[in-house]
Design a protein around this motif. Sequence first.
Motif, short mmCIF file in Angstrom:
data_model
loop_
_atom_site.label_atom_id
_atom_site.label_comp_id
_atom_site.label_asym_id
_atom_site.label_seq_id
_atom_site.Cartn_x
_atom_site.Cartn_y
_atom_site.Cartn_z
N ILE A 16 0.86 -1.18 0.00
CA ILE A 16 0.00 0.00 0.00
C ILE A 16 0.90 1.23 0.00
N VAL A 17 0.50 2.22 -0.75
CA VAL A 17 1.34 3.40 -0.95
C VAL A 17 0.60 4.65 -0.52
N ASN A 19 -1.39 7.88 -0.12
CA ASN A 19 -2.61 8.41 -0.75
C ASN A 19 -3.42 7.37 -1.51
N GLN A 20 -3.13 6.09 -1.28
CA GLN A 20 -3.95 5.05 -1.89
C GLN A 20 -5.33 5.02 -1.23
N LYS A 21 -6.38 4.86 -2.03
CA LYS A 21 -7.75 4.88 -1.53
C LYS A 21 -8.28 3.46 -1.37
N VAL A 27 -8.28 6.77 3.15
CA VAL A 27 -7.07 7.10 2.41
C VAL A 27 -5.86 6.85 3.28
N GLY A 53 5.60 3.95 0.95
CA GLY A 53 4.61 2.97 1.35
C GLY A 53 5.20 1.81 2.12
#
Length: 423
Positions: A16-17, A19-21, A27, A53
Amino acid sequence: MKARREHICVFEHQAIVLNQKFEDGVVFDQNKLDAFLRFFGKGVPYYSLIRNGIQFNEYVGAIQVGNTLISVIPKADKRQKEDESEKKKWNQVLIDMLRNVHGFDVKAPSSSHLKIQNNSVLDLYFELFVIEVEYLLHRGLVKKYRKTEGNLKALKGSLQFSKQVSKNLVHKERFYTKNTTYDAVHLLHIILYQTIRVLKIINTNSALVGRINALLLHFPEMPNQKISASVFDQLVFNRKTIGYSKAIEIARLILLHYHPDLSKGQNDVLALMFDMNALWEQFVLVSLRKNKQLKVKGQNSRFFWKPEGGRKRSIRPDITISTEDGNYVLDTKWKLVANKPSIEDIRQMYAYHHYFKAEKVALLYPGDKPYVTGKFVDINKQKQLSEMECGLLFTKFDGSVVKWQKQIGEEIMNWMNRLTNVV
């Protein structure tokens, strides 16, 4: 009032990085990333750092940092979809596997069915702990004798003359005594009380807030004591306290994996993460033990090498099965594999054949591939040894964990009874 819990669900080995939604508009922002970076600094094995991330490793379970809860669930197949319905299915599979492996079959009549839907592994363990302590309170807490020492206004017990003179020279009306008290203040209750206090701080599931507050209200207040792994190791249960074992087992998981945020107090961490390889091994072991026809052992070791002046080394398969027809050895592997095992796994199974005099050995993987079988060969003559069979077994989850356990038992029985002709 606590902020709303934000729940992120991912598969093992997933990254997961920044600003990933995710679902429900959650977020993975900079604050969340920074919190996980700080926790990583404590030397945790659950995930690795990547650019902007994190990437999870072979551990599954749940990590809660502040109000952010990340559930990490198993991934059993490369073709496995990563949509929300698939995540919900495998989240429930993980919860049911943990129930079976850890034996959390709550016996209290009022709690045969959990009262909330288990959205995460944390919810499962929190509610199981609450249920166990509620049952203990309803049944009545066990009291023990303990020795106390201090100043009293009445003479009770034996008078400690040296301390009476030093501490009560002015207060003639007091007595410094040593006596025996029979009450509920003992180590088991200190552990449970501290766990309730931790749940009060870290629980973000609104369905449990009232029940945790009720426990804190009705449970007698206990002295503060640092609880380490050594404290749990010294516990001994007897006939009166055996009913505490489940609650203490969950308390151990919670207290030893709780990391309070000493700087800001806003990002307390609780990580209940489990090595998926070890969980898979234990799940298969528990499943096979349900078959009363089989004599199943886990981690059965035998010595196979002894250096001069050194300690002996042992060889230890995951599971050994004994029947009237002979011995069988299984090594469980929770990973995605092609139709050929690694050379290291083959060498390992070859050693199991010799040291356990096994009729057959096999590697057991999750998946729906067909059985792969083969024979070891005579190293000198380069001829096949027909009596030494090594295979790859696959078992696919389909339906429920209860059906899966039965299915695993049937598949292993079929493998043991299968006659193979490999040329």
